[in-house]
Motif scaffolding. Structure first.
Motif, PDB file in Angstrom:
ATOM      1  N   LYS A   4       2.139   9.258  -6.465  1.00 48.57           N
ATOM      2  CA  LYS A   4       2.217  10.187  -6.049  1.00 48.57           C
ATOM      3  C   LYS A   4       0.490  10.454  -5.878  1.00 48.57           C
ATOM      4  O   LYS A   4       0.083  11.940  -6.034  1.00 48.57           O
ATOM      5  N   ILE A   5       0.258   9.514  -5.112  1.00 46.10           N
ATOM      6  CA  ILE A   5      -1.011  10.774  -4.046  1.00 46.10           C
ATOM      7  C   ILE A   5      -0.328  11.050  -2.831  1.00 46.10           C
ATOM      8  O   ILE A   5      -1.222  12.395  -2.419  1.00 46.10           O
ATOM      9  N   ILE A   6       0.749  10.869  -2.580  1.00 51.01           N
ATOM     10  CA  ILE A   6       0.892  11.887  -1.207  1.00 51.01           C
ATOM     11  C   ILE A   6       2.652  11.753  -2.640  1.00 51.01           C
ATOM     12  O   ILE A   6       3.681  10.921  -2.315  1.00 51.01           O
ATOM     13  N   GLN A   7       2.325  13.334  -1.974  1.00 48.29           N
ATOM     14  CA  GLN A   7       3.881  13.672  -1.993  1.00 48.29           C
ATOM     15  C   GLN A   7       5.306  13.833  -1.469  1.00 48.29           C
ATOM     16  O   GLN A   7       4.699  14.739  -0.808  1.00 48.29           O
TER      17      GLN A   7
ATOM     18  N   VAL B 210       0.917   4.065  -2.973  1.00 50.79           N
ATOM     19  CA  VAL B 210       0.707   5.146  -2.719  1.00 50.79           C
ATOM     20  C   VAL B 210       1.581   6.636  -3.270  1.00 50.79           C
ATOM     21  O   VAL B 210       1.400   7.594  -3.619  1.00 50.79           O
ATOM     22  N   LEU B 211       3.026   5.976  -2.938  1.00 55.02           N
ATOM     23  CA  LEU B 211       4.446   6.849  -3.142  1.00 55.02           C
ATOM     24  C   LEU B 211       4.542   6.608  -5.138  1.00 55.02           C
ATOM     25  O   LEU B 211       4.794   7.426  -5.735  1.00 55.02           O
TER      26      LEU B 211
ATOM     27  N   ILE C 293       0.477  -1.131  -0.024  1.00 57.56           N
ATOM     28  CA  ILE C 293      -0.198   0.089  -0.076  1.00 57.56           C
ATOM     29  C   ILE C 293       0.386   1.046   0.243  1.00 57.56           C
ATOM     30  O   ILE C 293       0.756   1.962  -0.969  1.00 57.56           O
ATOM     31  N   LEU C 294       1.983   1.282   0.501  1.00 57.68           N
ATOM     32  CA  LEU C 294       3.148   1.951   0.248  1.00 57.68           C
ATOM     33  C   LEU C 294       3.829   2.215  -0.411  1.00 57.68           C
ATOM     34  O   LEU C 294       3.528   3.770  -0.590  1.00 57.68           O
TER      35      LEU C 294
END
Length: 87
Positions: free
Chosen positions: A75-78, A71-72, A67-68
């Motif tokens: 680029k869901i969370i930058q 996400v990275l 999952i992490l």
């Protein structure tokens, strides 16, 4: 994420999950009413089931790491870029 960073993050997640899973389903000698005799700790688990807990920890850690990674990767969370040199 580099291979080294991915492995380091996985191991960190694995140890954190292990310490969360260890107390689940544990019965101590005192709770079971078993006398440990001289020098035995009454709080020691009767049957810790470590093999099952290691497998559970590995499965949960792998799911969290994937999952992490997703996400990275997408680029869901930058995260900010770290410079290559610290001069």
């Amino acid at each position: 994420m580099s291979v080294f960073t991915g492995i380091a993050i996985y191991l960190t997640i694995w140890w954190t999950v292990l310490f969360s899973v260890l107390p689940i389903g544990v019965t101590s000698h005192a709770e079971a009413g078993i006398d440990k005799g001289d020098g035995g700790d009454p709080g020691a688990p009767v049957d810790p089931k470590l093999k099952k807990k290691f497998m559970t920890t590995t499965i949960i850690s792998t799911v969290l790491w994937v999952i992490l990674f997703l996400v990275l990767h997408f680029k869901i969370i930058q995260l900010p870029e770290v410079p290559a040199s610290w001069r």
